[in-house]
Design a protein around this motif. Structure first.
Motif, short mmCIF file in Angstrom:
data_model
loop_
_atom_site.label_atom_id
_atom_site.label_comp_id
_atom_site.label_asym_id
_atom_site.label_seq_id
_atom_site.Cartn_x
_atom_site.Cartn_y
_atom_site.Cartn_z
N THR A 32 14.62 32.66 20.95
CA THR A 32 15.55 33.18 21.94
C THR A 32 16.93 32.56 21.72
OG1 THR A 32 15.19 31.44 23.57
CG2 THR A 32 13.66 33.30 23.60
N GLU A 33 17.88 33.01 22.49
CA GLU A 33 19.24 32.47 22.41
C GLU A 33 19.27 30.97 22.66
OE1 GLU A 33 22.58 34.70 24.39
OE2 GLU A 33 22.58 32.92 25.70
N ASP A 34 18.31 30.49 23.47
CA ASP A 34 18.28 29.07 23.83
C ASP A 34 17.34 28.26 22.96
OD1 ASP A 34 19.88 29.25 26.52
OD2 ASP A 34 18.42 30.89 26.56
N GLY A 35 16.79 28.89 21.91
CA GLY A 35 15.97 28.17 20.95
C GLY A 35 14.49 28.11 21.25
N PHE A 36 14.03 28.90 22.23
CA PHE A 36 12.60 28.94 22.54
C PHE A 36 11.90 29.99 21.68
CE2 PHE A 36 14.59 28.12 26.87
CZ PHE A 36 14.54 26.74 26.72
N GLU A 37 10.63 29.78 21.44
CA GLU A 37 9.83 30.81 20.75
C GLU A 37 9.90 32.10 21.56
OE1 GLU A 37 7.00 33.50 20.03
OE2 GLU A 37 6.43 32.13 21.64
N MET A 38 10.13 33.22 20.89
CA MET A 38 10.51 34.46 21.56
C MET A 38 9.50 34.95 22.60
SD MET A 38 12.91 36.73 21.88
CE MET A 38 13.96 36.65 20.43
N GLN A 39 8.23 35.00 22.27
CA GLN A 39 7.26 35.56 23.20
C GLN A 39 7.08 34.67 24.43
OE1 GLN A 39 3.87 37.93 21.44
NE2 GLN A 39 4.33 36.65 19.66
N PHE A 40 7.03 33.36 24.24
CA PHE A 40 6.94 32.44 25.37
C PHE A 40 8.24 32.49 26.17
CE2 PHE A 40 7.11 28.15 27.31
CZ PHE A 40 5.90 28.16 27.98
N GLY A 41 9.36 32.59 25.47
CA GLY A 41 10.66 32.62 26.14
C GLY A 41 10.87 33.85 26.99
N VAL A 42 10.54 35.02 26.45
CA VAL A 42 10.76 36.28 27.17
C VAL A 42 9.66 36.52 28.20
CG1 VAL A 42 10.77 38.79 26.91
CG2 VAL A 42 12.09 37.36 25.33
N ASN A 43 8.41 36.42 27.76
CA ASN A 43 7.30 36.78 28.64
C ASN A 43 7.09 35.79 29.79
OD1 ASN A 43 6.97 38.82 26.80
ND2 ASN A 43 5.07 38.03 25.91
N HIS A 44 7.41 34.54 29.54
CA HIS A 44 7.19 33.54 30.59
C HIS A 44 8.47 32.89 31.10
CE1 HIS A 44 5.76 30.23 32.95
NE2 HIS A 44 6.24 29.34 32.09
N LEU A 45 9.20 32.19 30.23
CA LEU A 45 10.32 31.38 30.70
C LEU A 45 11.41 32.20 31.40
CD1 LEU A 45 10.77 28.80 27.80
CD2 LEU A 45 9.79 28.40 30.06
N GLY A 46 11.76 33.37 30.84
CA GLY A 46 12.78 34.20 31.46
C GLY A 46 12.38 34.63 32.86
N HIS A 47 11.13 35.04 33.00
CA HIS A 47 10.64 35.46 34.32
C HIS A 47 10.47 34.26 35.26
CE1 HIS A 47 9.16 39.37 32.37
NE2 HIS A 47 10.07 39.69 33.26
N PHE A 48 10.08 33.12 34.71
CA PHE A 48 9.94 31.90 35.51
C PHE A 48 11.28 31.55 36.16
CE2 PHE A 48 10.40 27.30 35.87
CZ PHE A 48 9.26 26.93 36.57
N LEU A 49 12.34 31.57 35.35
CA LEU A 49 13.67 31.24 35.87
C LEU A 49 14.15 32.29 36.86
CD1 LEU A 49 16.22 29.52 35.92
CD2 LEU A 49 17.03 30.78 33.89
N LEU A 50 14.01 33.56 36.50
CA LEU A 50 14.47 34.64 37.38
C LEU A 50 13.79 34.55 38.75
CD1 LEU A 50 16.08 37.27 37.75
CD2 LEU A 50 14.07 38.50 36.89
N THR A 51 12.48 34.37 38.74
CA THR A 51 11.74 34.29 40.00
C THR A 51 12.22 33.14 40.86
OG1 THR A 51 9.79 35.25 38.90
CG2 THR A 51 9.43 34.14 41.02
#
Length: 317
Positions: A134-153
């Motif tokens: 991801t833009e922030d250096g996270f593995e893409m699937q973990f970053g999009v599927n989990h971290l992005g939604h974790f932060l948004l929520t």
């Protein structure tokens, strides 16, 4: 006689195939609940089950926000949702879950422009992509599927609490059953495998839902994780082209039995509106019914550990 049999034989075969396809389609949400005056935000709603979910929410009278990365496709999807639902209160907002900056920008936008948020459906996802970051250096699937939604929520929790009773619905997958959270190598830098990464991200969805329910106890904000089924959508855009031709040919008969996006959206809709679920939280669903998550998806210690790690990674700690 042989001619008659040859004409009649296809009939039971055809009926059998129809019955099999109907059975594989799974449950259908029968709730007639209305959402007039309520606001729903759906990530990745420009295609597949996200778009079908948006149509259903709009038909129920909700104000629907499509949070998507591709604005051109999102605007076309919004036009379709308005037309199919007869509800003009459908808007588009920019969200790239591979960018924490984008997630924060959307959350700020929603906080400033929306008076309420009754339903957050974390639907967007990426499946079995190459080893991307991801833009922030996270593995893409973990970053999009989990971290992005974790932060948004987390950033939208105050608005969800203000609008309570409200719900957070996380689209996970049966893949969580073979998943493992690699706490010692969360970005899978040592040994990347697309399947392993996807399984980890989907298990993270289930554990996040479980821990979020604990932290929201008494707020009237309830959480749900679900398996939508095997669906013919764009989610496999990275998976299928990577297969050898002979494997793709083997998959062809299988596609005859996968769910349509409408069928695949039913459990998301069920978790979003079914009245009987209002006092339950943190559970896992499939085919419009509760289903016990895999043992690793019921590990409260791992859920808390994942929460703390995720909070640290996205800057919430």
């Amino acid at each position: 006689c042989q001619s008659i049999l040859s004409n009649v034989a296809p009939v039971p075969v055809g009926v059998g195939i129809f019955v099999l396809r109907r059975w594989l389609a799974g449950g259908v949400c029968r709730s007639k609940a209305r959402l007039d005056g309520k606001t729903v935000l759906i990530t990745g709603a420009n295609t597949g089950i996200g778009k079908e979910t948006a149509v259903d929410m709009a038909k129920r009278g909700a104000r629907v926000i499509l949070a998507c990365r591709d604005m051109g496709r999102a605007n076309r999807a919004a036009d379709e949702v308005r037309k199919r639902s007869g509800n003009g209160n459908v808007i588009v907002k920019m969200l790239d879950l591979a960018s924490l900056q984008s997630v924060r920008a959307l959350a700020k936008d929603v906080q400033q422009t929306e008076e309420r948020l009754d339903l957050l459906i974390n639907n967007a996802g990426i499946m079995m992509c190459p080893q991307w970051n991801t833009e922030d250096g996270f593995e893409m699937q973990f970053g999009v599927n989990h971290l992005g939604h974790f932060l948004l929520t987390n950033l939208l929790l105050d608005l969800l609490k203000k609008s309570a009773p409200s719900r957070v619905v996380n689209v996970s997958s049966l893949a969580h059953e073979t998943g493992k959270i690699h706490f010692d190598d969360i970005n899978l830098e040592k040994n990347y495998d697309a399947h392993t990464s996807y399984q980890q991200s989907k298990l993270a969805n289930v554990l996040f839902t479980r821990e979020l329910a604990v932290r929201l106890k008494g707020t009237e904000v309830t959480t749900y994780a679900l398996h939508p089924g095997v669906i013919h959508t764009e989610l496999g855009r990275h998976f299928l082209p990577a297969l050898p031709l002979w494997k793709r040919l083997l998959f062809l008969p299988f596609f005859f039995f996968v769910k349509t996006p409408w069928q695949g959206a039913q459990t998301t809709i069920y978790c979003s509106v079914n009245e009987s679920l209002q006092n339950t939280s943190g559970l896992y669903y499939s085919d419009c019914a509760p289903k016990e998550a895999a043992p690793q998806g019921r590990d409260d210690t791992a859920a808390r550990r994942l929460w703390d790690l995720s909070a640290s990674m996205v800057g919430l700690a």
